[in-house]
Write a protein that holds these residues in place. Structure first.
Motif, PDB file in Angstrom:
ATOM      1  N   GLU A  94      15.338  63.044  17.810  1.00  5.28           N
ATOM      2  CA  GLU A  94      15.428  63.255  19.248  1.00  5.28           C
ATOM      3  C   GLU A  94      16.866  63.525  19.688  1.00  5.28           C
ATOM      4  N   LEU A  95      17.848  62.989  18.949  1.00  2.88           N
ATOM      5  CA  LEU A  95      19.240  63.144  19.378  1.00  2.88           C
ATOM      6  C   LEU A  95      19.680  64.602  19.397  1.00  2.88           C
ATOM      7  N   TYR A  96      19.062  65.465  18.567  1.00  4.86           N
ATOM      8  CA  TYR A  96      19.470  66.874  18.538  1.00  4.86           C
ATOM      9  C   TYR A  96      19.170  67.592  19.854  1.00  4.86           C
ATOM     10  N   THR A  97      18.296  67.037  20.661  1.00  2.00           N
ATOM     11  CA  THR A  97      17.975  67.681  21.934  1.00  2.00           C
ATOM     12  C   THR A  97      19.163  67.651  22.889  1.00  2.00           C
ATOM     13  N   ALA A  98      20.157  66.789  22.619  1.00  3.78           N
ATOM     14  CA  ALA A  98      21.349  66.715  23.464  1.00  3.78           C
ATOM     15  C   ALA A  98      22.471  67.610  22.936  1.00  3.78           C
ATOM     16  N   ALA A  99      22.254  68.277  21.809  1.00  5.73           N
ATOM     17  CA  ALA A  99      23.254  69.182  21.232  1.00  5.73           C
ATOM     18  C   ALA A  99      22.963  70.621  21.643  1.00  5.73           C
ATOM     19  N   ASP A 100      23.956  71.494  21.482  1.00  8.52           N
ATOM     20  CA  ASP A 100      23.741  72.912  21.768  1.00  8.52           C
ATOM     21  C   ASP A 100      22.854  73.535  20.693  1.00  8.52           C
ATOM     22  N   ALA A 101      21.987  74.445  21.110  1.00 15.47           N
ATOM     23  CA  ALA A 101      21.205  75.235  20.162  1.00 15.47           C
ATOM     24  C   ALA A 101      22.075  76.412  19.710  1.00 15.47           C
ATOM     25  N   ILE A 102      22.313  76.503  18.419  1.00 10.90           N
ATOM     26  CA  ILE A 102      23.209  77.531  17.867  1.00 10.90           C
ATOM     27  C   ILE A 102      22.352  78.631  17.250  1.00 10.90           C
TER      28      ILE A 102
END
Length: 294
Positions: free
Chosen positions: A45-53
């Motif tokens: 779930e934490l990846y949802t707060a990162a930029d999509a590259i």
């Protein structure tokens, strides 16, 4: 009709210009969220707060598959989650080279745009589905590949791969740090273990395996710390207490009529007494009568 055509044409031109601007701007910056991932090939779930590259740019514009990458970091590791759209996945029994088969390459440098990645604290980490070991190069890769981890999962649209790469003792990570960084997706489109396409983040990055230069993008170790949203179950509303039953109305008790007061002794009572006494032969003397007889 002409007006509609003009609107659609303008929209298409804007989209094309946006793509060109992105491809011509290799120094685009991407945010890695602060948090620790579980490396199991499943998107945390934490990846949802990162930029999509987005990894969807090739030199000639042709490709079969694309990828989207998300980054995270904590005090010891970088984490990358790669969602790959791949119509044809290289079968495991013909995989012979990480570079020639389906795989993702993560590039980074902890020494800026200094030199050839083999001579500085930089690395190229390459891994894909159906492989059990990394491939790569760079001073960092030489020192820390043994501590890097990965896991992949096959999906309905291709495959996902997740990895953790240690920072190592030479680099002290801190929120706000920026490092040169880019990503490539090696795509074997026909499954013959020979790479057909290599989408990257921007144009001109095909030489990222050799020299860290201005073709790299920038990864920011953001101070945004992921905090999962905890749903608090609401307590059921308390039922209002039932209204107290009203006490039955007091019955009205008719007052018993007062007993009649005893009749006052009158002359008739005296006459009755005299009559009775006379009947039984009892002499009765009254003052008034005796006075008259004398």
């Amino acid at each position: 009709m002409k007006k509609l055509f003009s609107i659609l044409l303008c929209a298409a031109l804007v989209a094309m210009l946006g793509a060109v601007v992105f491809a011509a701007n290799p120094d685009t910056k991407f945010k890695a969220v602060n948090g620790t991932a579980v490396v199991d090939g499943v998107k945390d779930e934490l990846y949802t707060a990162a930029d999509a590259i987005p990894v969807a740019v090739t030199e000639d514009g042709t490709m079969a598959g694309t990828a989207v990458v998300y980054a995270a970091w904590d005090e010891t590791n970088m984490y990358y989650f790669c969602e790959v759209t791949d119509p044809t996945v290289t079968p495991a029994d013909v995989c012979s080279s990480n570079y020639q088969s389906d795989s993702v390459e993560i590039y980074f440098s902890f020494e800026g745009y200094a030199d050839d990645i083999t001579t500085i604290n930089a690395g190229q980490y390459t891994i894909g589905p159906n492989f059990s070991a990394w491939a790569g190069r760079g001073g960092h890769w030489d020192n820390y590949v043994a501590d890097a981890k990965f896991a992949f999962v096959m999906t309905g649209k291709g495959w996902d791969i997740e990895m953790s790469i240690p920072f190592g003792s030479e680099y002290k990570v801190a929120a706000g740090n920026e490092v040169p960084f880019t990503v490539a997706f090696n795509d074997d489109a026909d499954g013959d273990a020979a790479r057909d396409y290599q989408p990257m983040i921007a144009t001109g990055q095909t030489s990222a395996w050799s020299v860290v230069d201005d073709n790299y993008n920038t990864l920011i170790f953001s101070d945004v710390k992921f905090a999962p949203v905890v749903e608090v179950e609401e307590a059921p509303a308390e039922e209002a207490p039932a209204p107290a039953a009203e006490a039955p109305a007091a019955e009205t008790v008719a007052e018993a009529p007062a007993a009649p007061a005893p009749a006052a002794q009158t002359g008739s009572s005296l006459l009755l007494f005299i009559a009775v006494a006379t009947a039984v032969g009892v002499p009765v003397i009254t003052t008034a009568a005796s006075k008259k007889r004398k």
